[in-house]
Structures are given as C-alpha cells and as structure tokens.
Design an enzyme around this catalytic site. Structure first.
Site, PDB file in Angstrom:
ATOM      1  N   PRO A  91       0.973  -1.099  -0.086  1.00  0.00           N
ATOM      2  CA  PRO A  91       0.011   0.030   0.006  1.00  0.00           C
ATOM      3  C   PRO A  91       0.802   1.335   0.008  1.00  0.00           C
ATOM      4  O   PRO A  91       2.248   1.165   0.770  1.00  0.00           O
ATOM      5  CB  PRO A  91      -0.938   0.108   1.287  1.00  0.00           C
ATOM      6  CG  PRO A  91      -0.234  -1.505   1.999  1.00  0.00           C
ATOM      7  CD  PRO A  91       0.960  -1.943   1.391  1.00  0.00           C
ATOM      8  N   THR A  92       0.497   2.336  -0.594  1.00  0.00           N
ATOM      9  CA  THR A  92       1.318   3.534  -0.720  1.00  0.00           C
ATOM     10  C   THR A  92       0.247   4.762  -0.655  1.00  0.00           C
ATOM     11  O   THR A  92      -0.695   4.579  -1.245  1.00  0.00           O
ATOM     12  CB  THR A  92       2.459   3.706  -1.837  1.00  0.00           C
ATOM     13  OG1 THR A  92       3.303   4.523  -1.753  1.00  0.00           O
ATOM     14  CG2 THR A  92       1.722   3.588  -3.172  1.00  0.00           C
ATOM     15  N   ARG A 165      -3.764   1.184   9.037  1.00  0.00           N
ATOM     16  CA  ARG A 165      -3.463   1.691   7.388  1.00  0.00           C
ATOM     17  C   ARG A 165      -3.250   0.468   6.646  1.00  0.00           C
ATOM     18  O   ARG A 165      -3.002  -0.532   6.851  1.00  0.00           O
ATOM     19  CB  ARG A 165      -1.893   2.388   7.622  1.00  0.00           C
ATOM     20  CG  ARG A 165      -1.964   3.742   8.121  1.00  0.00           C
ATOM     21  CD  ARG A 165      -0.785   4.095   9.282  1.00  0.00           C
ATOM     22  NE  ARG A 165      -1.378   3.657  10.644  1.00  0.00           N
ATOM     23  CZ  ARG A 165      -0.370   3.158  11.337  1.00  0.00           C
ATOM     24  NH1 ARG A 165       0.678   2.954  11.157  1.00  0.00           N
ATOM     25  NH2 ARG A 165      -1.159   2.667  12.729  1.00  0.00           N
ATOM     26  N   ARG A 170      -4.634  -3.518   0.828  1.00  0.00           N
ATOM     27  CA  ARG A 170      -4.020  -4.899   0.852  1.00  0.00           C
ATOM     28  C   ARG A 170      -5.328  -5.857   0.423  1.00  0.00           C
ATOM     29  O   ARG A 170      -5.063  -6.828  -0.207  1.00  0.00           O
ATOM     30  CB  ARG A 170      -3.534  -5.236   2.246  1.00  0.00           C
ATOM     31  CG  ARG A 170      -2.254  -4.232   2.553  1.00  0.00           C
ATOM     32  CD  ARG A 170      -1.906  -5.111   3.955  1.00  0.00           C
ATOM     33  NE  ARG A 170      -0.871  -4.128   4.173  1.00  0.00           N
ATOM     34  CZ  ARG A 170      -0.781  -3.365   5.375  1.00  0.00           C
ATOM     35  NH1 ARG A 170      -1.828  -3.526   6.165  1.00  0.00           N
ATOM     36  NH2 ARG A 170       0.052  -2.699   6.111  1.00  0.00           N
ATOM     37  N   ASP A 193       5.400  -3.138   3.215  1.00  0.00           N
ATOM     38  CA  ASP A 193       5.051  -1.695   3.403  1.00  0.00           C
ATOM     39  C   ASP A 193       6.148  -0.805   2.718  1.00  0.00           C
ATOM     40  O   ASP A 193       7.337  -1.269   2.592  1.00  0.00           O
ATOM     41  CB  ASP A 193       4.980  -1.341   4.811  1.00  0.00           C
ATOM     42  CG  ASP A 193       3.608  -1.879   5.191  1.00  0.00           C
ATOM     43  OD1 ASP A 193       2.678  -2.540   4.914  1.00  0.00           O
ATOM     44  OD2 ASP A 193       3.574  -1.710   6.551  1.00  0.00           O
ATOM     45  N   ASP A 194       5.779   0.388   2.216  1.00  0.00           N
ATOM     46  CA  ASP A 194       6.775   0.990   1.486  1.00  0.00           C
ATOM     47  C   ASP A 194       7.914   1.549   2.143  1.00  0.00           C
ATOM     48  O   ASP A 194       8.755   2.290   1.573  1.00  0.00           O
ATOM     49  CB  ASP A 194       6.285   2.273   0.679  1.00  0.00           C
ATOM     50  CG  ASP A 194       5.281   3.067   1.505  1.00  0.00           C
ATOM     51  OD1 ASP A 194       5.384   3.283   2.470  1.00  0.00           O
ATOM     52  OD2 ASP A 194       4.663   4.030   0.656  1.00  0.00           O
ATOM     53  N   ASP A 195       7.719   1.584   3.523  1.00  0.00           N
ATOM     54  CA  ASP A 195       8.964   2.352   4.312  1.00  0.00           C
ATOM     55  C   ASP A 195       9.813   1.276   5.168  1.00  0.00           C
ATOM     56  O   ASP A 195      10.763   1.845   5.728  1.00  0.00           O
ATOM     57  CB  ASP A 195       7.934   3.155   5.317  1.00  0.00           C
ATOM     58  CG  ASP A 195       7.035   2.493   6.386  1.00  0.00           C
ATOM     59  OD1 ASP A 195       6.695   1.446   5.967  1.00  0.00           O
ATOM     60  OD2 ASP A 195       6.986   3.349   7.647  1.00  0.00           O
ATOM     61  N   GLU A 281      -2.710  -8.508  11.376  1.00  0.00           N
ATOM     62  CA  GLU A 281      -1.879  -9.542  11.310  1.00  0.00           C
ATOM     63  C   GLU A 281      -2.515 -10.784  11.847  1.00  0.00           C
ATOM     64  O   GLU A 281      -2.830 -11.668  10.793  1.00  0.00           O
ATOM     65  CB  GLU A 281      -0.630  -9.547  11.926  1.00  0.00           C
ATOM     66  CG  GLU A 281       0.221  -8.344  11.235  1.00  0.00           C
ATOM     67  CD  GLU A 281       0.095  -7.100  11.912  1.00  0.00           C
ATOM     68  OE1 GLU A 281      -0.606  -6.766  12.782  1.00  0.00           O
ATOM     69  OE2 GLU A 281       0.856  -6.125  11.879  1.00  0.00           O
ATOM     70  N   HIS A 308      11.632  -2.705  10.418  1.00  0.00           N
ATOM     71  CA  HIS A 308      10.560  -1.916  10.308  1.00  0.00           C
ATOM     72  C   HIS A 308      10.936  -0.463  10.431  1.00  0.00           C
ATOM     73  O   HIS A 308      10.651   0.159  11.368  1.00  0.00           O
ATOM     74  CB  HIS A 308       9.642  -2.402  11.534  1.00  0.00           C
ATOM     75  CG  HIS A 308       8.303  -1.470  11.494  1.00  0.00           C
ATOM     76  ND1 HIS A 308       8.245  -0.357  12.367  1.00  0.00           N
ATOM     77  CD2 HIS A 308       7.131  -1.726  10.747  1.00  0.00           C
ATOM     78  CE1 HIS A 308       6.823  -0.195  11.907  1.00  0.00           C
ATOM     79  NE2 HIS A 308       6.293  -1.018  11.256  1.00  0.00           N
TER      80      HIS A 308
HETATM   81  C1  UGA Z   1       2.498  -0.828  11.359  1.00  0.00           C
HETATM   82  C2  UGA Z   1       2.590  -2.098  10.537  1.00  0.00           C
HETATM   83  O1  UGA Z   1       3.947  -2.298  10.058  1.00  0.00           O
HETATM   84  C3  UGA Z   1       1.644  -1.892   9.321  1.00  0.00           C
HETATM   85  O2  UGA Z   1       1.743  -3.036   8.562  1.00  0.00           O
HETATM   86  C4  UGA Z   1       0.389  -2.001   9.745  1.00  0.00           C
HETATM   87  O3  UGA Z   1      -0.519  -1.415   8.750  1.00  0.00           O
HETATM   88  C5  UGA Z   1       0.198  -0.560  10.388  1.00  0.00           C
HETATM   89  O4  UGA Z   1       1.230  -0.610  11.928  1.00  0.00           O
HETATM   90  C6  UGA Z   1      -1.161  -0.605  11.230  1.00  0.00           C
HETATM   91  O5  UGA Z   1      -1.378  -0.702  12.331  1.00  0.00           O
HETATM   92  O6  UGA Z   1      -2.235  -0.295  10.201  1.00  0.00           O
HETATM   93  P1  UGA Z   1       3.258   1.483  10.525  1.00  0.00           P
HETATM   94  O7  UGA Z   1       4.717   1.648  10.194  1.00  0.00           O
HETATM   95  O8  UGA Z   1       2.829   2.142  11.839  1.00  0.00           O
HETATM   96  O9  UGA Z   1       3.201   0.077  10.649  1.00  0.00           O
HETATM   97  O10 UGA Z   1       2.404   1.872   9.184  1.00  0.00           O
HETATM   98  P2  UGA Z   1       2.699   2.686   7.978  1.00  0.00           P
HETATM   99  O11 UGA Z   1       4.049   2.372   7.693  1.00  0.00           O
HETATM  100  O12 UGA Z   1       2.387   4.130   8.185  1.00  0.00           O
HETATM  101  O13 UGA Z   1       1.584   2.380   7.021  1.00  0.00           O
HETATM  102  C7  UGA Z   1       1.468   0.897   6.182  1.00  0.00           C
HETATM  103  C8  UGA Z   1       1.436   0.948   4.734  1.00  0.00           C
HETATM  104  O14 UGA Z   1       0.141   1.591   4.556  1.00  0.00           O
HETATM  105  C9  UGA Z   1       2.611   1.875   4.327  1.00  0.00           C
HETATM  106  O15 UGA Z   1       2.967   1.092   3.105  1.00  0.00           O
HETATM  107  C10 UGA Z   1       1.916   3.099   4.011  1.00  0.00           C
HETATM  108  O16 UGA Z   1       2.522   3.556   2.695  1.00  0.00           O
HETATM  109  C11 UGA Z   1       0.433   2.583   3.651  1.00  0.00           C
HETATM  110  N1  UGA Z   1      -0.361   3.904   4.048  1.00  0.00           N
HETATM  111  C12 UGA Z   1      -0.251   4.673   5.274  1.00  0.00           C
HETATM  112  C13 UGA Z   1      -1.491   4.129   3.127  1.00  0.00           C
HETATM  113  O17 UGA Z   1      -1.747   3.632   2.245  1.00  0.00           O
HETATM  114  N2  UGA Z   1      -2.352   5.147   3.488  1.00  0.00           N
HETATM  115  C14 UGA Z   1      -2.417   5.965   4.807  1.00  0.00           C
HETATM  116  O18 UGA Z   1      -2.920   7.028   4.812  1.00  0.00           O
HETATM  117  C15 UGA Z   1      -1.081   5.412   5.534  1.00  0.00           C
HETATM  118 MN    MN Z   2       5.757   1.720   8.484  1.00  0.00          MN
END
Ligand code: UGA
Ligand code: MN
Length: 334
Positions: A91-92, A165, A170, A193-195, A281, A308
């Site tokens: 997701p991005t 998120r 997904r 995830d993209d980060d 998860e 992470h």
């Molecule tokens: C943690 C987990 O590693 C994530 O896989 C999980 O989705 C998230 O918590 C959660 O609880 O939902 P975290 O680093 O906090 O991850 O999450 P982000 O990296 O900010 O987001 C996960 C993914 O969703 C990223 O690929 C990001 O680009 C995407 N995202 C984020 C969206 O598509 N939309 C948004 O508004 C924010």
């Molecule tokens: Mn992340």
C-alpha cells in the site's frame, strides 16, 4: 693446532646458527597455531566469493531489467519456471517521502528473481508519479488504487496508531490475486510496506513457503527486534514482542508470508477496519493457518532480514513559504 681465534669464530658461528634454527622453529610453530584449518579456510573463502559474485550478477541483471524497461522491451527471462513467484503487496500514499521510499524498495526488488509487485495507491486515481516510477522500474508489476474511506483516513493531527493503515489497499490486492493469479503455479504472498528495509536473503527464505512462514523483524514495537519463540521441536510456541504478546499472532506485517494457495482456498480471508488495534496480522493469519502449522525461517528465527524502519517526515520550509526569496518549483518531481 687450532688458534684460540679460530675457536672463537667457530663457536660464534655455532651460536648464531643455533639461534637461527631456534628462531625458525618458533616462528613455524607460531604460524601453525595461528593459521586456520586450511580446509575451513578455503571453504569459507569460496562461499564468500560465490555470494559476492552472485550479488554482482544480480546487480547486473537489475541494471539490464531497467534498460529493457526504458526501451519498452518485455523481459523474456522474467519467469524461471522452477522458482515459485513472490507477490509483494505494497500500500502506498502520497507524501513528500513517497518517491524516495518507492525508489529505495523498488531497487531492492529488482534484484529478486520471479518477483511481481502489486502496488496499491491509497488514492482516488492512480497518480502520474507512481505510474512513471513503475514504468521505468524494470519490475514486473500491477498498479492498482483503492482509497481509504473518509472515516478511516488518518487526519494530520491524528497520532499514527489511531487508525489502521493499508487495510483497503491490501484487500484490493488480494482480490486482484484471486481474480488473476494462476492457482496451478506455486507462489507466495508477502505484505511489503513502502517504508521498511528489506534484505535480499528475506525473499529466498520465504520463497518455498508451504503454509505460512514467519521470521524476526528488526526495530519494531519499541524493541531491537521481535521474533517467534520456538519450542524444542522448532515449532512456534510463543512470541517475543515489545507489545501485546497475547495477540494470537503477535507479529508485524513484515514478519510473515503466506502460500498463495491458502489465500485462494480461503476467499474470505482479508483485513478488516473492525479489528482491534494491532490485530490486522492476527485477522488475516487466523483465517488461513493455525500456530502449529507456521514455518519458522531465518535460521530458526535467529536472523533479522527485515527492519520496520520509519523515515522521519522532512520539514519543508520552502513549501510553507518560510524561506525568503525562494520560489517553490512544482515542475520538478521530488
Ligand atoms: C505498522 C505495521 O507495520 C503496518 O503493516 C500496519 O498496517 C500498521 O502498523 C497498522 O497498524 O495499520 P506503521 O509503520 O505504523 O506500521 O504503518 P505505515 O508504514 O505508516 O503504513 C503501512 C502501509 O500503509 C505503508 O505502506 C503506507 O504507505 C500505507 N499507508 C499509510 C496508506 O496506504 N495510507 C495511509 O494513509 C497511511
Ligand atoms: Mn511503516
């Protein structure tokens, strides 16, 4: 008769010779003690050389893939029949860091054989930035979009953890797989995830997953790393995590991969906005596997091949109009 002078010379010669012999013997002994077993030495050396050569070859393949993509030529060697495919779902969302993050992970993915990237934008439409990045990436990919419903969108003032998120994105990717993936071909699905930061070893660990494989994740949950704890039969017994170890699957999204067949056989398996915080998860895993059937990877969960990481949001003073005399040039893509 020998003169006392020639006796002296002879004994000096004898002493020097003896000292030299003793010195050589000592040196020989010291070298023998310090040298590694020649067998081990050459085996280590060989495997190091092979892995260096392998990395160099992979880098060359990566560069060739980019060249083919830039010239609009399909890569004829994309799929090696003997290897299961890895589908990575990412997701991005649009933000100043997006292009940097996608560039970083796409160039890692380029080095992985039989890899297909499903990238899903959290947006109303697919953006030119992601469209162009993918077209020039040299990767095999599917580009989708699925916007998070308004009530579930993180607001600027919200803390990161407030809303889940990647849920809708997904699920859209899972739907695409159910409609398009060939169920006869072996494949594994991973949520990338993209980060995060991914090591190449991770993908070879997950490639032959029969059910669901699991491994440690670095720098997550406010601890150095989280990991599944194994019992004496090398089965997952418990979880070592920085947060909520009582979750059925107390593991980060980056810590597992699912055999595609399980997702196709369980068409209702998906992520949910209704899951409690930190239970995304467990929601997907609980729908396709039991703890007893998990496959621990990464040397019995003792190696970290994924981190992470979270990139600090840059403060952009020019965009805020805080840099006197500086004009913001939006024609340059960053
Ligand atoms: C943690 C987990 O590693 C994530 O896989 C999980 O989705 C998230 O918590 C959660 O609880 O939902 P975290 O680093 O906090 O991850 O999450 P982000 O990296 O900010 O987001 C996960 C993914 O969703 C990223 O690929 C990001 O680009 C995407 N995202 C984020 C969206 O598509 N939309 C948004 O508004 C924010
Ligand atoms: Mn992340």
């Amino acid at each position: 008769m020998l003169s006392p002078r020639s006796v002296n010379i002879k004994s000096v010669r004898f002493l020097v010779f003896t000292a030299l012999v003793i010195f050589c013997v000592m040196l020989g002994l010291k070298l023998m003690v310090n040298l590694p077993d020649p067998g081990i030495y050459s085996a280590l050396d060989d495997s190091k050389m092979v892995s260096t050569q392998l990395r160099q070859l992979r880098a060359q393949v990566g560069r060739l893939k980019i060249l083919l993509a830039k010239n609009g030529i399909a890569n004829p060697y994309e799929n090696l029949e003997s290897l299961p495919t890895i589908f990575a779902i990412t997701p991005t969302h649009t933000r100043p860091l997006q292009k940097a993050e996608l560039t970083r992970i796409s160039q890692t993915f380029l080095l992985i054989p039989n890899f297909h990237w499903i990238i899903v934008e959290d947006a109303e439409t697919r953006t030119p930035l992601v469209t162009n990045l993918l077209a020039q990436s040299g990767l095999s990919y599917t580009h989708l979009n699925a916007e998070t419903p308004k009530e579930w969108k993180l607001l600027l003032e919200d803390p990161q953890w407030k809303k889940p998120r990647g849920v809708k994105q997904r699920n859209a990717a899972l739907q695409w797989l159910r409609n398009h993936a060939d169920p006869r071909k072996p494949a594994v699905v991973f949520f990338a995830d993209d980060d995060n930061t991914y090591s190449l070893e991770l993908f070879e660990e997950m490639r032959n997953t029969k059910t669901v494989s699991v491994w440690p994740v670095g720098l997550v949950g406010n601890v150095r790393f989280e990991r599944p704890i194994l019992d004496e039969h090398d089965k997952v017994a418990n979880w070592s995590t920085g947060w909520r170890p009582e979750r059925p699957f107390a593991i980060d999204m980056a810590g597992f991969a699912i055999n595609l067949k399980l997702l196709l056989d369980n068409p209702d398996a998906e992520f949910s906005f209704d899951a409690p915080r930190g239970y995304q998860e467990s929601t997907i895993l609980g729908a396709v596997v039991t703890k007893e059937n998990l496959e621990p990877k990464a040397s019995k969960c003792t190696k970290v091949y994924v981190w992470h990481t979270r990139t600090e949001n840059p403060k952009l003073n020019d965009v805020k109009g805080k840099v006197p005399g500086m004009v913001v040039d939006w024609t340059v893509e960053v």
